[in-house]
Design a protein around this motif. Structure first.
Motif, mmCIF file in Angstrom:
data_model
loop_
_atom_site.group_PDB
_atom_site.id
_atom_site.type_symbol
_atom_site.label_atom_id
_atom_site.label_comp_id
_atom_site.label_asym_id
_atom_site.label_seq_id
_atom_site.Cartn_x
_atom_site.Cartn_y
_atom_site.Cartn_z
ATOM 1 N N GLN A 190 51.284 75.310 47.376
ATOM 2 C CA GLN A 190 51.953 75.420 48.667
ATOM 3 C C GLN A 190 52.149 76.883 49.040
ATOM 4 O OE1 GLN A 190 56.120 74.267 48.740
ATOM 5 N NE2 GLN A 190 55.845 73.322 50.747
ATOM 6 N N MET A 191 52.067 77.139 50.330
ATOM 7 C CA MET A 191 52.400 78.468 50.837
ATOM 8 C C MET A 191 53.915 78.629 50.841
ATOM 9 S SD MET A 191 49.856 79.069 54.075
ATOM 10 C CE MET A 191 50.591 80.657 54.438
ATOM 11 N N LEU A 192 54.367 79.841 50.641
ATOM 12 C CA LEU A 192 55.794 80.156 50.738
ATOM 13 C C LEU A 192 56.056 80.671 52.149
ATOM 14 C CD1 LEU A 192 56.173 81.856 47.274
ATOM 15 C CD2 LEU A 192 57.330 79.774 48.009
ATOM 16 N N LEU A 193 56.761 79.885 52.935
ATOM 17 C CA LEU A 193 57.036 80.203 54.338
ATOM 18 C C LEU A 193 58.536 80.325 54.563
ATOM 19 C CD1 LEU A 193 54.632 77.565 55.924
ATOM 20 C CD2 LEU A 193 54.180 80.006 55.601
ATOM 21 N N THR A 194 58.916 81.317 55.341
ATOM 22 C CA THR A 194 60.332 81.504 55.661
ATOM 23 C C THR A 194 60.901 80.272 56.358
ATOM 24 O OG1 THR A 194 60.051 83.876 55.809
ATOM 25 C CG2 THR A 194 61.983 82.970 56.878
ATOM 26 N N GLU A 195 60.120 79.625 57.224
ATOM 27 C CA GLU A 195 60.623 78.454 57.944
ATOM 28 C C GLU A 195 60.933 77.298 56.999
ATOM 29 O OE1 GLU A 195 56.988 75.847 59.599
ATOM 30 O OE2 GLU A 195 57.027 77.881 60.406
ATOM 31 N N VAL A 196 60.320 77.277 55.823
ATOM 32 C CA VAL A 196 60.570 76.225 54.840
ATOM 33 C C VAL A 196 61.657 76.641 53.848
ATOM 34 C CG1 VAL A 196 59.555 74.836 52.982
ATOM 35 C CG2 VAL A 196 58.216 75.337 55.041
ATOM 36 N N TYR A 197 61.575 77.872 53.351
ATOM 37 C CA TYR A 197 62.464 78.319 52.278
ATOM 38 C C TYR A 197 63.565 79.261 52.738
ATOM 39 C CZ TYR A 197 59.218 75.913 49.394
ATOM 40 O OH TYR A 197 58.459 74.914 48.848
ATOM 41 N N GLY A 198 63.567 79.606 54.005
ATOM 42 C CA GLY A 198 64.614 80.476 54.522
ATOM 43 C C GLY A 198 64.509 81.878 53.967
ATOM 44 N N LYS A 199 65.481 82.671 54.298
ATOM 45 C CA LYS A 199 65.489 84.059 53.852
ATOM 46 C C LYS A 199 66.231 84.230 52.530
ATOM 47 C CE LYS A 199 64.644 86.110 58.261
ATOM 48 N NZ LYS A 199 63.397 86.801 58.177
ATOM 49 N N ASN A 200 66.618 83.126 51.903
ATOM 50 C CA ASN A 200 67.360 83.203 50.646
ATOM 51 C C ASN A 200 66.477 83.062 49.416
ATOM 52 O OD1 ASN A 200 69.858 83.513 51.935
ATOM 53 N ND2 ASN A 200 69.975 81.312 52.286
ATOM 54 N N PHE A 201 65.152 82.996 49.602
ATOM 55 C CA PHE A 201 64.245 82.889 48.469
ATOM 56 C C PHE A 201 64.359 84.154 47.627
ATOM 57 C CE2 PHE A 201 60.309 83.401 46.172
ATOM 58 C CZ PHE A 201 60.020 82.119 45.740
ATOM 59 N N ASP A 202 64.601 83.979 46.337
ATOM 60 C CA ASP A 202 64.752 85.118 45.427
ATOM 61 C C ASP A 202 63.507 85.209 44.550
ATOM 62 O OD1 ASP A 202 65.422 87.016 43.528
ATOM 63 O OD2 ASP A 202 67.326 86.081 42.987
ATOM 64 N N PRO A 203 62.661 86.238 44.740
ATOM 65 C CA PRO A 203 61.450 86.343 43.935
ATOM 66 C C PRO A 203 61.725 86.528 42.447
ATOM 67 C CG PRO A 203 61.597 88.167 45.509
ATOM 68 C CD PRO A 203 62.786 87.287 45.725
ATOM 69 N N ASP A 204 62.918 86.958 42.096
ATOM 70 C CA ASP A 204 63.269 87.089 40.679
ATOM 71 C C ASP A 204 63.802 85.787 40.085
ATOM 72 O OD1 ASP A 204 62.516 89.795 40.427
ATOM 73 O OD2 ASP A 204 64.373 90.384 41.437
ATOM 74 N N GLU A 205 64.108 84.833 40.928
ATOM 75 C CA GLU A 205 64.603 83.521 40.468
ATOM 76 C C GLU A 205 63.999 82.431 41.360
ATOM 77 O OE1 GLU A 205 65.988 81.041 38.009
ATOM 78 O OE2 GLU A 205 66.359 83.150 37.613
ATOM 79 N N PRO A 206 62.654 82.323 41.385
ATOM 80 C CA PRO A 206 62.010 81.362 42.288
ATOM 81 C C PRO A 206 62.296 79.907 41.942
ATOM 82 C CG PRO A 206 60.405 82.250 40.745
ATOM 83 C CD PRO A 206 61.693 83.029 40.551
ATOM 84 N N TYR A 207 62.689 79.654 40.711
ATOM 85 C CA TYR A 207 62.880 78.283 40.233
ATOM 86 C C TYR A 207 64.007 77.563 40.983
ATOM 87 C CZ TYR A 207 60.218 80.853 36.870
ATOM 88 O OH TYR A 207 59.289 81.688 36.311
ATOM 89 N N ARG A 208 64.967 78.321 41.496
ATOM 90 C CA ARG A 208 66.064 77.714 42.268
ATOM 91 C C ARG A 208 65.567 77.136 43.591
ATOM 92 N NH1 ARG A 208 70.565 82.312 42.247
ATOM 93 N NH2 ARG A 208 68.869 83.222 43.408
ATOM 94 N N SER A 209 64.404 77.591 44.052
ATOM 95 C CA SER A 209 63.879 77.150 45.348
ATOM 96 C C SER A 209 62.876 76.003 45.245
ATOM 97 C CB SER A 209 63.211 78.331 46.057
ATOM 98 O OG SER A 209 64.168 79.323 46.364
ATOM 99 N N ILE A 210 62.562 75.565 44.044
ATOM 100 C CA ILE A 210 61.587 74.476 43.901
ATOM 101 C C ILE A 210 62.229 73.180 44.391
ATOM 102 C CG2 ILE A 210 60.150 73.146 42.323
ATOM 103 C CD1 ILE A 210 60.234 75.630 40.446
ATOM 104 N N PRO A 211 61.644 72.574 45.420
ATOM 105 C CA PRO A 211 62.226 71.335 45.951
ATOM 106 C C PRO A 211 61.881 70.135 45.080
ATOM 107 C CG PRO A 211 60.201 71.839 47.107
ATOM 108 C CD PRO A 211 60.441 72.982 46.150
ATOM 109 N N GLU A 212 62.515 69.015 45.386
ATOM 110 C CA GLU A 212 62.144 67.751 44.753
ATOM 111 C C GLU A 212 60.667 67.507 45.050
ATOM 112 O OE1 GLU A 212 63.918 65.429 42.981
ATOM 113 O OE2 GLU A 212 65.681 66.721 42.996
ATOM 114 N N ARG A 213 59.992 66.873 44.121
ATOM 115 C CA ARG A 213 58.578 66.542 44.335
ATOM 116 C C ARG A 213 58.460 65.462 45.400
ATOM 117 N NH1 ARG A 213 55.917 62.302 42.188
ATOM 118 N NH2 ARG A 213 53.706 62.306 42.703
ATOM 119 N N LEU A 214 57.609 65.723 46.380
ATOM 120 C CA LEU A 214 57.310 64.747 47.421
ATOM 121 C C LEU A 214 55.830 64.403 47.339
ATOM 122 C CD1 LEU A 214 59.229 66.324 50.438
ATOM 123 C CD2 LEU A 214 59.949 64.416 48.993
#
Length: 139
Positions: free
Chosen positions: A93-117
């Motif tokens: 998947q592409m990392l898009l601001t519209e999906v992940y917002g501006k709170n995506f932390d490149p040092d802790e990307p695991y917090r942003s992994i959504p539920e599997r769809l």
């Protein structure tokens, strides 16, 4: 091995750009890796960390193959990894601001992994690969 990820050249075939490769069983994809926000060593560290998380029991992890400034509209690309029993399901998947917002932390990307769809909003199946967990190894 069912999952490998590596640099084909980490020096860069163009300034600030390298070439990488991910293998998921019989599927092989090469990709450009921008070296403007993260260094080659930073990508490799994240890949080891991402796989190590799965091996240590995490249900979700990721492998980032492109990272730009997270304040950009399209700031990267990742392979999300979902452990389900004896298998790991992998989605790109592409990392898009519209999906992940501006709170995506490149040092802790695991917090942003959504539920599997398994399906997108229109009901179309999301491309994914199913790998045997016991074939996942730390690089």
């Amino acid at each position: 091995m069912s999952l490998t990820i590596r640099f084909l050249n980490s020096v860069g075939y163009e300034p600030d750009l390298a070439l990488g490769e991910i293998t998921l069983d019989d599927f092989v994809e090469t990709f450009d890796i921008p070296l403007t926000f993260w260094s080659a060593a930073r990508y490799e560290r994240q890949w080891r960390e991402g796989i190590d998380r799965l091996l240590k029991g995490a249900a979700r992890s990721c492998l980032i193959t492109s990272m730009l400034d997270p304040r950009s509209e399209a700031f990267g690309d990742w392979w999300k990894l979902y452990r389900e029993g004896d298998h790991v399901l992998v989605q790109n998947q592409m990392l898009l601001t519209e999906v992940y917002g501006k709170n995506f932390d490149p040092d802790e990307p695991y917090r942003s992994i959504p539920e599997r769809l398994p399906f997108n909003a229109e009901g179309t199946p999301i491309s994914e690969w199913c790998l045997e967990f016991n074939k996942i190894v730390l690089l």
